[in-house]
Design an enzyme around this catalytic site. Structure first.
Site, mmCIF file in Angstrom:
data_model
loop_
_atom_site.group_PDB
_atom_site.id
_atom_site.type_symbol
_atom_site.label_atom_id
_atom_site.label_comp_id
_atom_site.label_asym_id
_atom_site.label_seq_id
_atom_site.Cartn_x
_atom_site.Cartn_y
_atom_site.Cartn_z
ATOM 1 N N LYS A 52 0.839 -1.212 0.000
ATOM 2 C CA LYS A 52 0.000 0.000 0.000
ATOM 3 C C LYS A 52 0.873 1.261 0.000
ATOM 4 C CE LYS A 52 -3.232 -2.788 -0.147
ATOM 5 N NZ LYS A 52 -4.371 -3.305 0.526
HETATM 6 C C1 LIG Z 1 -5.429 -4.223 0.830
HETATM 7 C C2 LIG Z 1 -6.850 -4.009 0.635
HETATM 8 C C3 LIG Z 1 -7.800 -4.478 1.556
HETATM 9 C C4 LIG Z 1 -7.472 -5.352 2.722
HETATM 10 O O1 LIG Z 1 -6.504 -4.866 3.563
HETATM 11 P P1 LIG Z 1 -5.641 -5.889 4.471
HETATM 12 O O2 LIG Z 1 -4.836 -4.983 5.334
HETATM 13 O O3 LIG Z 1 -4.789 -6.700 3.523
HETATM 14 O O4 LIG Z 1 -6.581 -6.741 5.230
HETATM 15 C C5 LIG Z 1 -9.137 -4.168 1.328
HETATM 16 N N1 LIG Z 1 -9.518 -3.445 0.260
HETATM 17 C C6 LIG Z 1 -8.636 -2.996 -0.654
HETATM 18 C C7 LIG Z 1 -9.121 -2.174 -1.795
HETATM 19 C C8 LIG Z 1 -7.280 -3.272 -0.507
HETATM 20 O O5 LIG Z 1 -6.421 -2.827 -1.437
#
Ligand SMILES: *Cc1c(COP(=O)(O)O)cnc(C)c1O
Length: 391
Positions: free
Chosen positions: A189
């Site tokens: 992210k």
């Molecule tokens: C990464 C992500 C999630 C989930 O997040 P985690 O921390 O991996 O549980 C949910 N929605 C989107 C759009 C994501 O990119």
């Protein structure tokens, strides 16, 4: 695989190492003062009253749905995009509700279409989950109006969009527009602490519920007992252990500070991609959000190519050391969601997931990467003889 251009590279240096070492030296690793500081800084940056740090973006979505009482009645429906990571749909199921998928606006604006949302609203609809794809805002003015008109809750899956102002100059930040916004700090992210997440809201009662649910419904935390502020606790509701820890919060705080510059660097790369593609002036390749590549956080750099060439292009990219991906396969096509989405017209979502390619994008990418990667893709498009490898 030794990629010349990986999809993403971590943006970590001595500052995160020092913060982690300092936390370890303090001998307090679980949730405590660094988490509180991380929450306060996150709330401040997003203009929200409350920020609640949790163990993942998925935990954030789960607590958001529980706090809004979604799934209290067995036929509750939650309208959401099928072009999304599966977390929102899985958490919809986890609280006992049914995901109802609505189509996207267009192939180059793959966010949920407000008109398709309105068509999907029934007596059973409880909430809408929007996902700011790639960190580019959904059509929030129309969606907020629909939520008011039909009295629906609004959850923002803002996992792609930390520190991202809404593009309409309202001064609002993405994630802070709906009832609850959810963020993720997974490694790929825009900011990371390994695993982690954050929930934001302006609603005191929702914040209180989510804080309680994060930690087994317990009325005091270990940190408070350690500090002698409390010696016992009550359990007021049936919750979870969705806590983050101070080691991650220490890293998260450093990453949060880097985020404005990191997002700006990503936007500059997105602009270079969009310009390189425009220079080639071809009808068989278009850049997602190419009209305004700097209007969002540029979490995903994506292109649309003809479906019959997509996998060969990806193979050709891989052959020259360029990693690629697909954001996302349609959730309604996963075998675990076989019964969902039936009846809905999800044609654009389906075409999108057959034509989309995710390109490398990270703040420290060299400036010339965009042109180089686009040229490699154009060569692959012009040389369709390459046979895709199966491994
Ligand atoms: C990464 C992500 C999630 C989930 O997040 P985690 O921390 O991996 O549980 C949910 N929605 C989107 C759009 C994501 O990119």
């Amino acid at each position: 695989m030794n990629w010349k251009y990986a999809l993403c590279e971590p943006n970590l240096d001595q500052a995160e190492i020092s913060a982690a070492v300092e936390c370890i030296s303090s001998a307090w690793l679980s949730m405590g003062p660094r988490t509180r500081a991380f929450e306060e800084a996150f709330a401040e940056l997003h203009g929200c009253k409350h920020a609640i740090a949790v163990s993942s973006g998925t935990a954030a979505l789960h607590l958001a749905m529980l706090a809004l009482d979604i799934g209290q009645s067995a036929d509750d429906e939650v309208i959401q995009p099928s072009i999304n990571f599966v977390a929102a749909a899985n958490m919809t199921k986890a609280v006992g509700a049914r995901p109802v998928f609505a189509d996207i606006v267009s192939l180059t604006e793959p966010t949920i279409d407000p008109e398709k949302i309105e068509l999907a609203i029934t007596e059973k609809t409880r909430a809408i989950v929007v996902m700011h794809y790639g960190g580019y805002a959904c059509r929030m003015n129309e969606i907020v109006a629909l939520c008011k008109k039909y009295n629906l809750h609004l959850i923002e899956d803002a996992c792609h969009a930390p520190a991202t102002p809404a593009p309409d100059n309202t001064g609002q930040m993405l994630g802070a527009i709906g009832d609850i916004g959810c963020f993720s700090f997974f490694s790929n992210k825009n900011m990371t602490c390994g695993e982690g997440g954050m929930i934001v809201t302006d609603n005191d009662a929702l914040a209180k519920r989510m804080r309680a649910l994060r930690s087994h419904g317990m009325t005091t935390l270990s940190w408070e007992r350690h500090k002698g502020r409390a010696s016992t606790y009550d359990v007021t509701t049936h919750g979870f252990n969705y806590r983050i820890d101070d080691l991650r919060s220490a890293i998260g705080l450093v990453q949060l500070g880097k985020l404005p510059a990191a997002n700006a660097a990503r936007q500059a790369h997105a602009k270079r991609y969009a310009e390189a593609i425009a220079r080639h002036a071809r009808s068989d390749i278009s850049y997602l959000f190419g009209k305004a590549p700097t209007a969002g956080s540029a979490h995903v750099a994506g292109i649309i190519v003809p479906a019959n060439k997509r996998d060969r292009v990806r193979q050709g990219m891989s052959d020259v050391g360029i990693q690629s991906s697909l954001h996302y396969p349609c959730v309604h096509h996963f075998s675990g969601f076989g019964a969902e989405g039936h009846g809905a017209d999800l044609r654009l979502s389906e075409v999108f997931s057959n034509q989309m390619i995710t390109l490398p994008l990270y703040p420290t990418m060299p400036e010339e990467a965009g042109e180089e990667i686009v040229s490699a893709i154009v060569r692959c498009l012009d040389n369709p003889s390459t046979t895709p490898k199966t491994t």
